[in-house]
Design a protein around this motif. Structure first.
Motif, mmCIF file in Angstrom:
data_model
loop_
_atom_site.group_PDB
_atom_site.id
_atom_site.type_symbol
_atom_site.label_atom_id
_atom_site.label_comp_id
_atom_site.label_asym_id
_atom_site.label_seq_id
_atom_site.Cartn_x
_atom_site.Cartn_y
_atom_site.Cartn_z
ATOM 1 N N ASP A 255 -4.925 -5.881 -15.718
ATOM 2 C CA ASP A 255 -5.518 -5.769 -14.387
ATOM 3 C C ASP A 255 -5.177 -4.432 -13.746
ATOM 4 N N GLU A 256 -3.952 -3.946 -14.000
ATOM 5 C CA GLU A 256 -3.584 -2.634 -13.472
ATOM 6 C C GLU A 256 -4.471 -1.545 -14.065
ATOM 7 N N ALA A 257 -4.749 -1.661 -15.342
ATOM 8 C CA ALA A 257 -5.599 -0.657 -15.996
ATOM 9 C C ALA A 257 -6.999 -0.649 -15.409
ATOM 10 N N SER A 258 -7.512 -1.832 -15.031
ATOM 11 C CA SER A 258 -8.855 -1.890 -14.461
ATOM 12 C C SER A 258 -8.926 -1.241 -13.086
ATOM 13 N N ARG A 259 -7.775 -0.942 -12.489
ATOM 14 C CA ARG A 259 -7.748 -0.231 -11.207
ATOM 15 C C ARG A 259 -7.382 1.240 -11.369
ATOM 16 N N LEU A 260 -6.524 1.548 -12.352
ATOM 17 C CA LEU A 260 -5.928 2.868 -12.426
ATOM 18 C C LEU A 260 -6.537 3.785 -13.475
ATOM 19 N N ALA A 261 -7.309 3.258 -14.379
ATOM 20 C CA ALA A 261 -7.801 4.070 -15.493
ATOM 21 C C ALA A 261 -8.644 5.246 -15.002
ATOM 22 N N PRO A 262 -8.566 6.385 -15.679
ATOM 23 C CA PRO A 262 -9.385 7.539 -15.282
ATOM 24 C C PRO A 262 -10.876 7.235 -15.297
ATOM 25 N N GLU A 263 -11.335 6.388 -16.222
ATOM 26 C CA GLU A 263 -12.748 6.014 -16.238
ATOM 27 C C GLU A 263 -13.143 5.308 -14.947
ATOM 28 N N ILE A 264 -12.237 4.483 -14.436
ATOM 29 C CA ILE A 264 -12.501 3.792 -13.171
ATOM 30 C C ILE A 264 -12.582 4.800 -12.028
ATOM 31 N N ALA A 265 -11.702 5.801 -12.041
ATOM 32 C CA ALA A 265 -11.726 6.814 -10.985
ATOM 33 C C ALA A 265 -13.049 7.569 -10.986
ATOM 34 N N VAL A 266 -13.565 7.887 -12.172
ATOM 35 C CA VAL A 266 -14.852 8.592 -12.249
ATOM 36 C C VAL A 266 -15.969 7.716 -11.702
ATOM 37 N N ARG A 267 -15.988 6.457 -12.101
ATOM 38 C CA ARG A 267 -17.042 5.549 -11.625
ATOM 39 C C ARG A 267 -16.947 5.348 -10.106
ATOM 40 N N GLN A 268 -15.730 5.270 -9.582
ATOM 41 C CA GLN A 268 -15.574 5.105 -8.133
ATOM 42 C C GLN A 268 -16.081 6.329 -7.393
ATOM 43 N N ARG A 269 -15.806 7.517 -7.938
ATOM 44 C CA ARG A 269 -16.332 8.738 -7.314
ATOM 45 C C ARG A 269 -17.854 8.770 -7.360
ATOM 46 N N GLU A 270 -18.432 8.243 -8.424
ATOM 47 C CA GLU A 270 -19.891 8.186 -8.500
ATOM 48 C C GLU A 270 -20.451 7.245 -7.444
ATOM 49 N N VAL A 271 -19.766 6.124 -7.212
ATOM 50 C CA VAL A 271 -20.189 5.211 -6.145
ATOM 51 C C VAL A 271 -20.084 5.905 -4.786
ATOM 52 N N ASP A 272 -19.004 6.630 -4.557
ATOM 53 C CA ASP A 272 -18.832 7.340 -3.281
ATOM 54 C C ASP A 272 -19.930 8.385 -3.089
ATOM 55 N N ALA A 273 -20.227 9.126 -4.153
ATOM 56 C CA ALA A 273 -21.275 10.151 -4.045
ATOM 57 C C ALA A 273 -22.633 9.516 -3.762
ATOM 58 N N ALA A 274 -22.907 8.387 -4.414
ATOM 59 C CA ALA A 274 -24.179 7.698 -4.180
ATOM 60 C C ALA A 274 -24.255 7.177 -2.746
ATOM 61 N N ALA A 275 -23.143 6.700 -2.220
ATOM 62 C CA ALA A 275 -23.128 6.225 -0.829
ATOM 63 C C ALA A 275 -23.400 7.373 0.142
ATOM 64 N N GLN A 276 -22.872 8.531 -0.150
ATOM 65 C CA GLN A 276 -23.137 9.679 0.718
ATOM 66 C C GLN A 276 -24.596 10.123 0.632
ATOM 67 N N GLN A 277 -25.198 9.976 -0.539
ATOM 68 C CA GLN A 277 -26.617 10.285 -0.668
ATOM 69 C C GLN A 277 -27.463 9.335 0.189
ATOM 70 N N VAL A 278 -27.058 8.071 0.240
ATOM 71 C CA VAL A 278 -27.758 7.112 1.096
ATOM 72 C C VAL A 278 -27.623 7.510 2.561
ATOM 73 N N ALA A 279 -26.404 7.882 2.963
ATOM 74 C CA ALA A 279 -26.201 8.298 4.361
ATOM 75 C C ALA A 279 -27.026 9.535 4.690
ATOM 76 N N ALA A 280 -27.121 10.461 3.749
ATOM 77 C CA ALA A 280 -27.913 11.664 3.985
ATOM 78 C C ALA A 280 -29.397 11.333 4.080
ATOM 79 N N ALA A 281 -29.863 10.411 3.243
ATOM 80 C CA ALA A 281 -31.272 10.015 3.300
ATOM 81 C C ALA A 281 -31.588 9.320 4.623
ATOM 82 N N ARG A 282 -30.660 8.528 5.132
ATOM 83 C CA ARG A 282 -30.875 7.893 6.436
ATOM 84 C C ARG A 282 -30.913 8.936 7.554
#
Length: 439
Positions: A255-282
């Protein structure tokens, strides 16, 4: 004619002393054992990791992309360039009436578009999220590179240890061949035993040649990671770092790995970037504003100043911006699903690695405490029976092969343990460049 043989004991590094109590003439034994040659040691695994992180072109490319994103961040919230306009107004054109008519004038005006409605903050947030994503991607590349160096190092260790075992086995075979030859000359053994030991020696040579080829392949892979020529020499790997986790590892690490892994960090940053794109489109759905000012000459000393404020008419917003907003929301949902999928994958991978690590650790103990001493005892007992005329030479060769295989398997188990440990380290410490120092 009876041939009297003296019993001698020969010591070879890595071999059980009891195994080498062979019935040989002292002169034959001296010829059978070559002088020991100390092979150069390979650099430590962490030294190779540091070298790879400092030299790898792929990691340098990630660093350049990160620096480019940081530079682009400085311009993310800049206003659009202003527009300068030159204007000439003439009453009763084409007559030149400036100075004669108040409606005739010439001048310059400046218009500046504004990033209102949250546009400026949204663009800054997008650029920040992009730089954060590039940073996470570089960290993932560094962690993957360090892990691959450690895994290849473990493979090299297994090959080198097996080569050492085969070198010891070759010495034993030379002693066995001398023993069988002496017994054959004395009429105490048949020719088949002599042929079998010669065949076994040929098979050992075949196995050693395969290991040399495998080592060349692994060496080339490791040299690629540290940015060295493929044929650059790497010394013998004689040891691996000790185990860093207990035999019974906690399942919560998955469970710790599912939070801390570098792959998870990349995917989380992609979610953050996509959320900012939504805010910009609004933000783009809101009207845009602009301000302007102009100075006009009407002839003589007459001047006129013009100040204005403009607002965009949102006639085509729904057609232009609404689809873009829906597309941005779709990308955000896709990024969230990919994050969830990666978390499941990492959790499963970590659970598998925990099993591999625990099993390899237990098996290493089983080999060292049970299988290896038992195989040495079995080989010595079989050899003693053969020398006493109560056993056949085929049994001696069978135990000899088992003696070799068990030691090669031990090295492979140790390599598996360290490889699983390295991969677990990569999953559990995204903040430490190149892996988990604690593991």
């Amino acid at each position: 004619m009876m041939v009297m043989l003296d019993r001698i004991r020969l010591s070879v590094p890595g071999l059980p002393a009891v195994l080498l109590a062979l019935t040989l003439p002292a002169s034959v034994a001296a010829q059978a054992v070559p002088s020991a040659v100390t092979a150069p040691e390979a650099p430590g695994v962490e030294a190779l990791v540091e070298r790879a992180l400092a030299r790898a072109p792929s990691l340098a490319a990630r660093g350049e992309r990160l620096e480019a994103a940081r530079i682009a961040l400085r311009a993310a919230d800049a206003l659009p360039d202003p527009m300068v306009e030159a204007e000439y107004q003439a009453f009763n054109f084409p007559r030149y009436t400036i100075g004669e008519d108040p409606g005739s004038m010439a001048g310059m005006s400046l218009r500046q578009g504004l990033l209102g409605g949250g546009r400026r903050g949204a663009r800054r947030a997008i650029a920040t999220a992009e730089a954060s994503l590039r940073s996470a991607e570089r960290q993932l590349s560094a962690t993957s590179l360090a892990t691959e160096v450690r895994v290849q190092y473990a493979r090299l260790y297994a090959i080198d240890r097996e080569q050492a075992v085969l070198a010891d086995a070759a010495q034993i075979l030379r002693l066995l061949e001398s023993t069988v030859t002496a017994r054959y000359a004395a009429g105490a053994s048949d020719q088949a035993s002599l042929l079998r030991v010669q065949l076994e020696r040929t098979r050992l040579g075949q196995r050693q040649a395969d290991l040399q080829a495998q080592r060349a392949i692994v060496r080339a892979a490791l040299n690629r990671l540290v940015d060295e020529p493929p044929d650059a020499p790497i010394g013998a790997v004689s040891a691996l770092p000790p185990p860093a986790l207990p035999g019974a590892v906690p399942e919560a690490l998955a469970d710790e790995a599912s939070r801390l892994a570098p792959e998870i960090a990349v995917r989380q940053r992609e979610v953050d970037a996509a959320a900012q794109q939504v805010a910009a489109a609004r933000a783009e759905l809101k009207p845009s504003w602009s301000v302007g000012a102009g100075v006009y000459w009407q002839g003589g000393t007459d001047r006129m100043v013009n100040l204005n404020v403009g607002i965009e008419l949102p006639f085509w917003k729904k057609r232009k911006q609404q689809p873009l907003l829906e597309a941005a929301e779709g990308e955000r949902r896709a990024a969230s699903l990919e994050l969830a999928s990666t978390a499941l994958e990492v959790r499963s991978q970590a659970a598998s690695l925990l099993v591999e690590y625990g099993n390899a650790l237990q098996q290493v103990g089983r080999y060292r405490d049970g299988l290896l001493p038992q195989s040495s005892a079995a080989l010595d007992a079989t050899r003693s029976s053969y020398l006493a005329g109560q056993g056949d030479f085929v049994s001696v060769l069978d135990e000899f092969r088992r003696w070799i295989d068990l030691r090669a398997e031990l090295a492979a188990r140790e390599a598996d343990r360290y490889a699983a440990q390295a991969r677990l380290a990569a999953l559990l410490t995204p903040d430490s460049q190149g892996g988990n120092d604690a593991l």
